[in-house]
Design an enzyme around this catalytic site. Sequence first.
Site, mmCIF file in Angstrom:
data_model
loop_
_atom_site.group_PDB
_atom_site.id
_atom_site.type_symbol
_atom_site.label_atom_id
_atom_site.label_comp_id
_atom_site.label_asym_id
_atom_site.label_seq_id
_atom_site.Cartn_x
_atom_site.Cartn_y
_atom_site.Cartn_z
ATOM 1 N N ASP A 165 13.838 9.845 -22.101
ATOM 2 C CA ASP A 165 13.248 7.868 -22.374
ATOM 3 C C ASP A 165 12.701 8.040 -21.911
ATOM 4 O O ASP A 165 12.222 7.196 -21.556
ATOM 5 C CB ASP A 165 14.757 7.598 -21.740
ATOM 6 C CG ASP A 165 16.122 7.706 -22.785
ATOM 7 O OD1 ASP A 165 15.651 7.180 -23.837
ATOM 8 O OD2 ASP A 165 16.996 7.762 -22.281
ATOM 9 N N HIS A 222 19.892 -4.779 -22.321
ATOM 10 C CA HIS A 222 18.842 -5.059 -20.401
ATOM 11 C C HIS A 222 19.296 -6.519 -21.342
ATOM 12 O O HIS A 222 19.019 -6.961 -23.018
ATOM 13 C CB HIS A 222 17.826 -4.588 -20.972
ATOM 14 C CG HIS A 222 17.279 -3.146 -20.320
ATOM 15 N ND1 HIS A 222 17.230 -2.235 -20.721
ATOM 16 C CD2 HIS A 222 17.459 -2.725 -19.329
ATOM 17 C CE1 HIS A 222 16.399 -0.558 -19.997
ATOM 18 N NE2 HIS A 222 17.466 -1.294 -19.177
ATOM 19 N N CYS A 248 10.388 -2.535 -24.987
ATOM 20 C CA CYS A 248 10.462 -1.449 -24.532
ATOM 21 C C CYS A 248 9.399 -0.094 -24.149
ATOM 22 O O CYS A 248 9.055 0.339 -23.789
ATOM 23 C CB CYS A 248 11.489 -0.656 -24.269
ATOM 24 S SG CYS A 248 13.100 -2.239 -24.841
ATOM 25 N N GLU A 269 8.291 0.118 -20.743
ATOM 26 C CA GLU A 269 8.590 -1.155 -19.888
ATOM 27 C C GLU A 269 9.051 -0.903 -18.535
ATOM 28 O O GLU A 269 9.362 -1.676 -17.577
ATOM 29 C CB GLU A 269 9.420 -2.453 -21.104
ATOM 30 C CG GLU A 269 9.545 -3.598 -20.440
ATOM 31 C CD GLU A 269 10.251 -4.066 -21.586
ATOM 32 O OE1 GLU A 269 9.544 -5.502 -21.881
ATOM 33 O OE2 GLU A 269 11.418 -4.103 -21.779
#
Length: 262
Positions: free
Chosen positions: A62, A166, A253, A67
């Site tokens: 990932d 998020h 992100c 971010e």
Amino acid sequence: MFGYDKAITRPPCNNFSEGLTHGLLGKPDTGLAKQQHQQYVNALRRCGVEVVVLRPDNDYPDSCFTEDEAIVTDRMAVIPSFCRPSRQGEEIRMRPIIEAFYSGRIEEIKKPGTLEGGDICRAENHFFIGISSRTNEEGARQFAEIVSRYGFTSDFCDIRGIKILHLSTGMSYIGNNTVVCCPAFKNLPALSARNVIVTSAKEAYAANCVRINDKVIMPEGFPNLRRKLQKAGFDIVTTPMSEIEKQDGGLSCLSIRMPKRI
Ligand code: CIR
């Protein structure tokens, strides 16, 4: 607050598809994800920022979601604390890169606090802090305490009852006291004093967009929100995000945006 001159990005690595995801949209095509990342970098450049492109990191599937790895402001940077084991350590690899910009002005979230950059949304000198499946109350409390020492205010947004990763997955601040958000966020108490542009349920993914300098980057394929933002006077740049979305990543992100005066 939207004066940025650099952005830090990292392309998806070869095992991108092994990252965390709720999986409802199917397996991503890693080759296409890499192409989309390149298009994202081009979109950032069109907004006038110099883009730092780090080497892909196969140890962390990932790791293109930079971010989450650091929160930066014009006053200091904060190193977060990941709760999911497969992401723990990403922040350690990012730290020296951030330190090069912020010598001595680095703060960190300490365990048992957990917090990911995606749960932070800044609106001028105010921070919305998401309490989510990734950011716990202790992490949120530490972040609020840190930013208050640097003269910022903050609000907590508890999104644990909402099926979303998020805080920034569902909302973005784009200037002029205006927040774009998905329908599930429209009654968050923290947004009551803001102008809120609510997306349709079908376009909820596009609530995660990014204002950079005088432009807003949003994902390709969301014509209604695009029209609304253009009508409100925003200059829009779009970029394809389908493969990133499959891994639960939003547009914000993929970069750490660095304020001009640090
Ligand atoms: C994860 O689940 O951690 C990644 N697959 C997606 C992270 C997205 N980051 C963000 O919303 N800021």
